[in-house]
Enzyme design. Sequence first.
Site, mmCIF file in Angstrom:
data_model
loop_
_atom_site.group_PDB
_atom_site.id
_atom_site.type_symbol
_atom_site.label_atom_id
_atom_site.label_comp_id
_atom_site.label_asym_id
_atom_site.label_seq_id
_atom_site.Cartn_x
_atom_site.Cartn_y
_atom_site.Cartn_z
ATOM 1 N N GLU A 161 77.958 -11.835 -35.438
ATOM 2 C CA GLU A 161 78.368 -13.246 -35.496
ATOM 3 C C GLU A 161 77.150 -14.191 -35.529
ATOM 4 O O GLU A 161 76.134 -13.929 -34.903
ATOM 5 C CB GLU A 161 79.220 -13.556 -34.263
ATOM 6 C CG GLU A 161 79.714 -15.004 -34.186
ATOM 7 C CD GLU A 161 80.428 -15.315 -32.871
ATOM 8 O OE1 GLU A 161 81.121 -16.334 -32.819
ATOM 9 O OE2 GLU A 161 80.285 -14.531 -31.901
ATOM 10 N N LYS B 88 86.516 -18.738 -37.957
ATOM 11 C CA LYS B 88 86.938 -18.329 -36.618
ATOM 12 C C LYS B 88 88.081 -19.214 -36.112
ATOM 13 O O LYS B 88 87.973 -20.433 -36.073
ATOM 14 C CB LYS B 88 85.743 -18.410 -35.671
ATOM 15 C CG LYS B 88 85.975 -17.844 -34.277
ATOM 16 C CD LYS B 88 84.661 -17.923 -33.479
ATOM 17 C CE LYS B 88 84.792 -17.327 -32.089
ATOM 18 N NZ LYS B 88 83.498 -17.416 -31.355
ATOM 19 N N CYS C 149 84.501 -12.376 -32.643
ATOM 20 C CA CYS C 149 84.200 -12.447 -31.220
ATOM 21 C C CYS C 149 85.419 -12.755 -30.350
ATOM 22 O O CYS C 149 86.258 -11.888 -30.142
ATOM 23 C CB CYS C 149 83.084 -13.472 -30.999
ATOM 24 S SG CYS C 149 82.194 -13.263 -29.419
#
Length: 262
Positions: free
Chosen positions: A41, A111, A145
């Site tokens: 990431e 995200k 994540c």
Amino acid sequence: MKVSVVQMDMLLAEPEYNFKHAEELIRKAAKDKPDVITLPETWNTGFFPKENLEKLSDKNGEKVKAVFGSLAKELNVNIVAGSVANSKDGKIYNTSFTFNRSGECIAEYDKTHLFTNMGEEKYFEWGKNVVTFEIDGVKCGIIICYDIRFLELVRTLSLQGIEVLFVVSQWPDRRLKHWQILNMARAIENQMFVVCTNSCGTANETKYAGHSAIIDPFGEIIAEGNDSEVILNGEIDLNIIKNIRDTINVYRDRNPKLYKIN
């Protein structure tokens, strides 16, 4: 499917260095002739500089596409290029880009769950779409994540037919156990492979956990890193998915009329 996982140590707020280092690691990984290479990431900036973030971010993914699209074509490899701080439409997103062997960008994912404990939502915009794509004919999904904590997101991807889930992350060392258990659980409960790529090293006061891994649908670890920069290699045997789903078919035995999730 042979996968190479690049567990990268990057410098905070140094995108020029990080682009060069990421390319070096991709070229090194490509020597083992994998089908797919992954990055972690926000490797372009680290997670995450709060000063000058827009200036440090990629602009609409232009540099990522130019560098890693060309690399994918040159090396004849699929690249799940982690995620980057990405400035577009006047906002900053935490965006993942994936490239096929021809160098085409086949997936772009923002995200969808921002980590409010670190104020990510004050600097980044929330993503709005679930994304799937195919690598060499295999249907895959991508999350970033904190997304791994939201089982509804991963189950949504699994119900869309993915067989491999790519997780790209900057997960801290102090919650290493969560990282390991959550990735293993998502693999087991959805009966699919999970390829989780984490960063390592230290940014500001945060030490990142490493321990990237390739996990099969039984929850068995095919390959796992330590807390240092490393390239992991592992083979994904997709026949395992059919085997486990024939043995314990949780998709057939689901009872969705009972599930009320808003």
